[in-house]
Scaffold this active site. Sequence first.
Site, PDB file in Angstrom:
ATOM      1  N   GLY A 196       0.644  -1.257  -0.024  1.00 49.75           N
ATOM      2  CA  GLY A 196      -0.158   0.424  -0.272  1.00 49.75           C
ATOM      3  C   GLY A 196       0.696   1.016  -0.295  1.00 49.75           C
ATOM      4  O   GLY A 196       1.788   0.991  -0.126  1.00 49.75           O
ATOM      5  N   SER A 197      -0.022   2.507   0.423  1.00 46.53           N
ATOM      6  CA  SER A 197       0.701   2.981   1.115  1.00 46.53           C
ATOM      7  C   SER A 197       2.078   3.882   1.625  1.00 46.53           C
ATOM      8  O   SER A 197       1.950   2.874   2.256  1.00 46.53           O
ATOM      9  CB  SER A 197      -0.237   4.673   0.655  1.00 46.53           C
ATOM     10  OG  SER A 197      -0.653   4.367   2.009  1.00 46.53           O
ATOM     11  N   ALA A 199       2.365   6.563   3.563  1.00 46.59           N
ATOM     12  CA  ALA A 199       1.903   7.003   4.684  1.00 46.59           C
ATOM     13  C   ALA A 199       1.410   5.761   5.085  1.00 46.59           C
ATOM     14  O   ALA A 199       1.278   5.556   6.652  1.00 46.59           O
ATOM     15  CB  ALA A 199       1.003   7.581   4.640  1.00 46.59           C
ATOM     16  N   VAL A 200       0.822   4.537   5.523  1.00 46.81           N
ATOM     17  CA  VAL A 200      -0.079   3.392   6.186  1.00 46.81           C
ATOM     18  C   VAL A 200       1.124   2.402   6.772  1.00 46.81           C
ATOM     19  O   VAL A 200       1.972   2.297   7.214  1.00 46.81           O
ATOM     20  CB  VAL A 200      -1.102   3.135   5.408  1.00 46.81           C
ATOM     21  CG1 VAL A 200      -1.355   1.821   6.240  1.00 46.81           C
ATOM     22  CG2 VAL A 200      -1.972   3.777   4.784  1.00 46.81           C
ATOM     23  N   GLY A 201       2.219   2.432   5.412  1.00 49.50           N
ATOM     24  CA  GLY A 201       3.441   1.580   5.954  1.00 49.50           C
ATOM     25  C   GLY A 201       4.285   1.891   6.809  1.00 49.50           C
ATOM     26  O   GLY A 201       4.550   1.024   8.027  1.00 49.50           O
ATOM     27  N   GLU A 218       5.128  -3.163   1.007  1.00 49.46           N
ATOM     28  CA  GLU A 218       5.966  -3.636  -0.970  1.00 49.46           C
ATOM     29  C   GLU A 218       4.969  -2.398  -1.045  1.00 49.46           C
ATOM     30  O   GLU A 218       3.450  -1.751  -0.641  1.00 49.46           O
ATOM     31  CB  GLU A 218       4.978  -4.229  -1.235  1.00 49.46           C
ATOM     32  CG  GLU A 218       5.278  -5.686  -1.343  1.00 49.46           C
ATOM     33  CD  GLU A 218       6.688  -5.642  -2.099  1.00 49.46           C
ATOM     34  OE1 GLU A 218       6.620  -5.065  -3.064  1.00 49.46           O
ATOM     35  OE2 GLU A 218       8.013  -7.124  -2.067  1.00 49.46           O
ATOM     36  N   CYS A 252       1.284  -0.408  -9.167  1.00 54.11           N
ATOM     37  CA  CYS A 252       2.532   0.747  -8.087  1.00 54.11           C
ATOM     38  C   CYS A 252       3.360   0.269  -9.488  1.00 54.11           C
ATOM     39  O   CYS A 252       3.596   1.706  -9.107  1.00 54.11           O
ATOM     40  CB  CYS A 252       2.569  -0.097  -6.865  1.00 54.11           C
ATOM     41  SG  CYS A 252       2.637  -2.010  -7.432  1.00 54.11           S
TER      42      CYS A 252
END
Length: 477
Positions: A196-197, A199-201, A218, A252
């Site tokens: 995912g993004s 920011a959430v990573g 990823e 992505c």
Amino acid sequence: MSASTRTDGLRIPETVTAVREHFESGATRSLSARIRHLHALRAMLTDNEAAFEAALWSDLHKSPAQAQLTELNVVVAEINHTLRHLRRWARPKRGPVPLTLLPGRARLVSEPLGVVLVIAPWNYPVQLLLNPLVGVLAAGNTAVLKPSELAPATASLITRLVPRYFPQGAVRTVEGGVPEATELLAQRFDHIVFTGSGAVGRVVMRAAAEHLTPVTLELGGKSPVWFDNDADLPAVARRLAWAKFTNAGQTCIAPDYVMTTPDRVPALVTALKDAIGDLWGADPRAGREYGRIVNEHQFDRLVGYLGDTDVVIGGEHDRGERYLAPTVVTLPDGGRAAVGPRAAHPVLREEIFGPVLPILPVASAEEAVTVINAWDKPLALYVFTSSPRIRRLFEQHTSSGAVVHNAALVHAAASGLPFGGVGPSGIGAYHGLYSWRSFSHLKPVLAKPLRPDTLGLAQPPFTARGVRLLRRLMRHG
Ligand code: NAD
């Protein structure tokens, strides 16, 4: 129903506990159990192809052909690749023993990590949830899957199917959005795979740190393209257009922006226009092969870019349908050669993740290298050139998750290659053997006979002669 109550009646902590108990029962460790699980996963996909195709159409307007090509077959290929190699990967390997420890024998034994959490995004909601699962199961782990709430038809289909194909409980799903993901992340896992993004990573990595849980992240970013290949422009444009506008650019590793010299821009635009027409017809909206933007929030963000740019191809949009045509833009002042937060144009400041392709003119390949190196390391870099010197320039002077010459996207389909980012585009890699390595612990097992007691040399009291001998042996390596 409270945020943490699941459709199977279990709350999130109970679900994770059940999956852990299943792991601890040892039921997933044998090679035969792993192979059985991979067969079950393959059957789950192949028995229900029509249901998957319908769900992907409903979530993202993915045609059956796209669903097969970019989702179902990718996972089935990964399963088949893994089944072909699993016995060899799983076999304990002989480990080297240094002179100082002889006599002795060492083996390298791969063991499962335990319970793995897989959190997936919405853009390839089957592939990005189940491809990691292939490696997780092959390595003998159990798994909790968290599909994306933004691909709800696919998420609910997988949630319905998993208990049918994994009746013993090797795999369980938890549906939901941020509250559910947050509650899940408060539990202890033995590994987390997050796609995912960035920011959430960061949120995921912080939560993982609480339990010292290792992560595979990823993530995304702006994947650049360099183009100077005049020899076969129609073929280049076709590959570029296909890679960019497949899934309406919501990939992505989609090419994010193209750099080329100013003299090449007009010919590239013409060739891209022809390629888009060839691939999706004069009106992509009318066909079945062109995707839709996932939601209105993303649609508004993407259409917002068009105001700041010169639209040279496409630009047509319809909010009701979340349709945005394959669009190519140039920048009003020619675009100052910079990407990242300080770029002059919003479209160059963040990952586009949609069907808008800016062309950024730069003076030379060397300047393109400078642009790339001025910001985050990208997930992928695509180089369209016939010059070996230019290929080497990009390979040796930039860093990215992967480099592909004269194509884009395709490296993701190579089960034998590691897939992942570097720096802000990700941590760790998976696919095939690299999944095996990421989701196993490689345990050295060293056996040393009690006689002859060669360790006596390393124990006090020391003699000058003994220390000299030991030094020679140790430095020998
Ligand atoms: P996202 O980060 O918003 O969401 C991904 C997952 O995280 C979803 O399951 C979501 O429910 C969950 N999530 C969201 N907020 C959370 C929070 N606060 N705490 C815990 N979990 C949370 O990403 P997305 O919008 O679904 O996907 C787009 C991004 O993913 C892009 O940046 C794209 O480049 C990247 N991506 C990377 C890859 C890759 O393989 N590297 C593949 C696809 C997408």
